[in-house]
Design a protein around this motif. Structure first.
Motif, mmCIF file in Angstrom:
data_model
loop_
_atom_site.group_PDB
_atom_site.id
_atom_site.type_symbol
_atom_site.label_atom_id
_atom_site.label_comp_id
_atom_site.label_asym_id
_atom_site.label_seq_id
_atom_site.Cartn_x
_atom_site.Cartn_y
_atom_site.Cartn_z
ATOM 1 N N ALA A 97 -14.389 -29.521 31.590
ATOM 2 C CA ALA A 97 -14.578 -29.752 32.773
ATOM 3 C C ALA A 97 -14.083 -30.903 33.544
ATOM 4 C CB ALA A 97 -16.237 -29.990 32.784
ATOM 5 N N HIS A 98 -13.866 -31.874 32.548
ATOM 6 C CA HIS A 98 -13.080 -33.170 32.946
ATOM 7 C C HIS A 98 -11.621 -32.838 33.282
ATOM 8 C CE1 HIS A 98 -11.932 -37.388 33.298
ATOM 9 N NE2 HIS A 98 -11.157 -37.210 32.277
ATOM 10 N N SER A 99 -10.973 -31.777 32.506
ATOM 11 C CA SER A 99 -9.359 -31.293 32.806
ATOM 12 C C SER A 99 -9.382 -30.714 34.213
ATOM 13 C CB SER A 99 -8.939 -30.890 31.595
ATOM 14 O OG SER A 99 -9.514 -29.227 31.679
ATOM 15 N N ALA A 100 -10.438 -29.697 34.347
ATOM 16 C CA ALA A 100 -10.289 -29.201 35.775
ATOM 17 C C ALA A 100 -10.658 -29.954 37.001
ATOM 18 C CB ALA A 100 -11.767 -28.026 35.731
ATOM 19 N N GLU A 101 -11.456 -31.049 36.630
ATOM 20 C CA GLU A 101 -11.455 -32.256 37.708
ATOM 21 C C GLU A 101 -10.225 -32.808 37.966
ATOM 22 O OE1 GLU A 101 -14.994 -35.214 38.443
ATOM 23 O OE2 GLU A 101 -14.306 -35.116 36.567
ATOM 24 N N ALA A 103 -7.380 -31.815 37.297
ATOM 25 C CA ALA A 103 -6.173 -30.826 37.755
ATOM 26 C C ALA A 103 -6.458 -30.660 39.087
ATOM 27 C CB ALA A 103 -6.274 -29.416 37.411
ATOM 28 N N ALA A 104 -7.758 -30.804 39.787
ATOM 29 C CA ALA A 104 -7.922 -30.506 41.410
ATOM 30 C C ALA A 104 -7.421 -31.752 41.839
ATOM 31 C CB ALA A 104 -9.538 -30.574 41.463
ATOM 32 N N ILE A 105 -7.220 -32.900 41.192
ATOM 33 C CA ILE A 105 -7.098 -34.345 41.754
ATOM 34 C C ILE A 105 -5.371 -34.312 41.509
ATOM 35 C CG2 ILE A 105 -7.140 -36.887 41.503
ATOM 36 C CD1 ILE A 105 -9.857 -36.502 40.663
ATOM 37 N N ASN A 106 -4.776 -34.088 40.502
ATOM 38 C CA ASN A 106 -3.611 -34.452 40.311
ATOM 39 C C ASN A 106 -2.467 -33.457 40.000
ATOM 40 O OD1 ASN A 106 -4.470 -36.941 39.432
ATOM 41 N ND2 ASN A 106 -5.263 -36.467 37.562
ATOM 42 N N ALA A 107 -2.891 -32.080 40.169
ATOM 43 C CA ALA A 107 -2.090 -30.828 40.005
ATOM 44 C C ALA A 107 -0.972 -31.188 40.884
ATOM 45 C CB ALA A 107 -2.860 -29.766 39.930
ATOM 46 N N ASP A 108 0.220 -31.094 40.632
ATOM 47 C CA ASP A 108 1.364 -30.873 41.607
ATOM 48 C C ASP A 108 1.785 -29.368 41.656
ATOM 49 O OD1 ASP A 108 2.696 -30.015 39.413
ATOM 50 O OD2 ASP A 108 3.918 -31.901 39.310
ATOM 51 N N HIS A 109 2.597 -29.105 42.794
ATOM 52 C CA HIS A 109 2.855 -27.586 42.882
ATOM 53 C C HIS A 109 3.493 -26.764 41.636
ATOM 54 C CE1 HIS A 109 4.410 -24.016 44.795
ATOM 55 N NE2 HIS A 109 5.380 -23.966 44.230
ATOM 56 N N LYS A 110 4.096 -27.553 40.906
ATOM 57 C CA LYS A 110 4.595 -26.908 39.699
ATOM 58 C C LYS A 110 3.497 -26.429 38.577
ATOM 59 C CE LYS A 110 7.826 -27.447 35.688
ATOM 60 N NZ LYS A 110 8.930 -28.444 35.252
ATOM 61 N N ALA A 111 2.552 -27.298 38.362
ATOM 62 C CA ALA A 111 1.403 -27.297 37.761
ATOM 63 C C ALA A 111 0.507 -26.127 38.160
ATOM 64 C CB ALA A 111 0.451 -28.553 37.528
ATOM 65 N N ALA A 192 -10.710 -23.502 43.437
ATOM 66 C CA ALA A 192 -11.326 -25.025 43.644
ATOM 67 C C ALA A 192 -10.254 -26.020 43.347
ATOM 68 C CB ALA A 192 -12.559 -25.398 42.691
ATOM 69 N N ILE A 193 -9.323 -25.833 42.328
ATOM 70 C CA ILE A 193 -8.367 -26.611 42.004
ATOM 71 C C ILE A 193 -7.536 -26.902 43.136
ATOM 72 C CG2 ILE A 193 -6.511 -27.093 40.434
ATOM 73 C CD1 ILE A 193 -7.976 -25.995 38.229
ATOM 74 N N LYS A 194 -6.867 -25.574 43.786
ATOM 75 C CA LYS A 194 -6.072 -25.552 44.862
ATOM 76 C C LYS A 194 -6.724 -26.176 46.079
ATOM 77 C CE LYS A 194 -3.505 -21.809 45.361
ATOM 78 N NZ LYS A 194 -3.288 -20.375 45.442
ATOM 79 N N THR A 200 -16.583 -29.299 42.465
ATOM 80 C CA THR A 200 -16.617 -27.800 42.006
ATOM 81 C C THR A 200 -15.901 -27.111 40.887
ATOM 82 O OG1 THR A 200 -17.237 -27.545 44.607
ATOM 83 C CG2 THR A 200 -16.234 -25.260 43.069
ATOM 84 N N ALA A 201 -14.529 -27.722 40.910
ATOM 85 C CA ALA A 201 -13.716 -27.099 39.537
ATOM 86 C C ALA A 201 -14.501 -27.780 38.268
ATOM 87 C CB ALA A 201 -12.343 -27.818 39.690
ATOM 88 N N ARG A 202 -14.821 -28.831 38.437
ATOM 89 C CA ARG A 202 -15.547 -29.364 37.190
ATOM 90 C C ARG A 202 -16.640 -28.620 36.896
ATOM 91 N NH1 ARG A 202 -18.102 -34.339 38.850
ATOM 92 N NH2 ARG A 202 -19.710 -33.040 39.782
ATOM 93 N N ASP A 203 -17.655 -28.381 37.868
ATOM 94 C CA ASP A 203 -18.785 -27.598 37.674
ATOM 95 C C ASP A 203 -18.705 -26.009 37.290
ATOM 96 O OD1 ASP A 203 -20.109 -29.591 38.079
ATOM 97 O OD2 ASP A 203 -20.802 -29.100 40.159
ATOM 98 N N LEU A 204 -17.703 -25.215 37.939
ATOM 99 C CA LEU A 204 -17.318 -23.914 37.741
ATOM 100 C C LEU A 204 -16.801 -23.729 36.156
ATOM 101 C CD1 LEU A 204 -15.663 -22.869 40.857
ATOM 102 C CD2 LEU A 204 -18.098 -21.953 40.023
ATOM 103 N N MET A 205 -16.021 -24.742 35.681
ATOM 104 C CA MET A 205 -15.547 -24.658 34.213
ATOM 105 C C MET A 205 -16.537 -24.875 33.147
ATOM 106 S SD MET A 205 -12.814 -24.299 32.338
ATOM 107 C CE MET A 205 -11.288 -24.784 33.187
ATOM 108 N N ALA A 206 -17.303 -25.944 33.459
ATOM 109 C CA ALA A 206 -18.535 -26.026 32.766
ATOM 110 C C ALA A 206 -19.356 -24.800 32.567
ATOM 111 C CB ALA A 206 -19.609 -26.915 33.071
ATOM 112 N N GLU A 207 -19.848 -24.208 33.525
ATOM 113 C CA GLU A 207 -20.491 -22.871 33.552
ATOM 114 C C GLU A 207 -19.643 -21.794 32.757
ATOM 115 O OE1 GLU A 207 -23.010 -19.866 33.542
ATOM 116 O OE2 GLU A 207 -23.515 -21.964 33.818
ATOM 117 N N HIS A 208 -18.430 -21.605 33.156
ATOM 118 C CA HIS A 208 -17.567 -20.547 32.566
ATOM 119 C C HIS A 208 -17.507 -20.644 31.139
ATOM 120 C CE1 HIS A 208 -14.265 -18.176 31.392
ATOM 121 N NE2 HIS A 208 -13.468 -19.141 31.216
ATOM 122 N N ILE A 209 -17.426 -21.780 30.527
ATOM 123 C CA ILE A 209 -17.286 -21.993 29.112
ATOM 124 C C ILE A 209 -18.637 -21.807 28.356
ATOM 125 C CG2 ILE A 209 -16.862 -23.694 27.049
ATOM 126 C CD1 ILE A 209 -14.771 -25.094 29.078
#
Length: 224
Positions: A97-101, A103-111, A192-194, A200-209
């Protein structure tokens, strides 16, 4: 049973890493069952190496949760219990959940592209694919999100947790409906990441797992 003889004559500057990879593949493929003994002497003989890199490889696999080391006896393939699953998925909820959060903040185009490619690979799996193929594609998506969080420490810890997850998932193939559900959840997380929607990315990842844990516990034959 000579499982490693086809790799005999292994020669590499990182012999222990190569040996760990060989044993890991045999465990994940199901050729090495839970509680199967892993004798340093026998593995070294089959691979044509000394016992030192074999011992180092077994320590690596112990760290991944794939192997148990019995003091003054031998190593063996680790048996996964219901308690193990609860613990590992609890960790995954927090970490991923933390990594999804992140990623939404830090992910660049390549990621972002790496996450999309992982999801495309998962989407294009053949219906007759193996549980291992399915598992690898699924966890590649999660690893790509961890990488996109731009935290080396988080990525390292999550990859260790995913290695343990792979041990179990490689024996359980998602049924078509669960596969579609998981893929749909992946799409929502990526969306949500894009959109840079970290919460939302955090909450969706937590529910998915959590959803994956419920499914796995319903399918796995486990001891307490």
């Amino acid at each position: 049973m000579a499982l490693f003889s086809s790799h005999k004559g292994l020669r590499t500057t990182r012999a222990s890493a190569s040996i760990a990879d060989i044993i890991r593949r045999e465990i994940l493929s199901g050729n090495l069952k839970p509680d199967h003994p892993l004798l340093e002497r026998d593995i070294a003989l089959e691979l044509g190496v000394s016992r030192t890199p074999v011992r180092e490889a077994l320590f690596v696999l112990q760290g991944e949760g794939l192997v148990e080391l019995e003091p003054r006896r031998y190593a063996r393939v680790r048996k996964i219990t219901r308690s193990d699953i609860s613990q590992i998925y609890s960790l995954r909820v927090v970490l991923e959940a933390h990594s999804a959060e992140g990623a939404a903040i830090n992910a660049d185009h390549k990621a972002i592209l790496a996450i999309e490619m992982a999801m495309t690979k998962q989407k294009n799996l053949d219906r007759t694919c193996s549980a291992i193929d399915q598992t690898n594609a699924d966890l590649e998506f999660h690893a790509a999100i961890a990488a996109a969080s731009n935290s080396q420490i988080l990525m390292t810890v999550i990859n260790q947790v995913l290695a343990f997850t792979a041990t179990l998932r490689s024996r359980i193939k998602y049924e078509p409906q669960q596969f579609r559900t998981a893929l749909g959840q992946h799409k929502s997380i990526l969306r949500a990441i894009k959109a840079r929607d970290a919460a939302t990315a955090r909450d969706l990842m937590a529910e998915h797992i959590s959803s994956s844990e419920r499914y796995i516990k319903g399918k796995a034959f486990l001891s307490e």
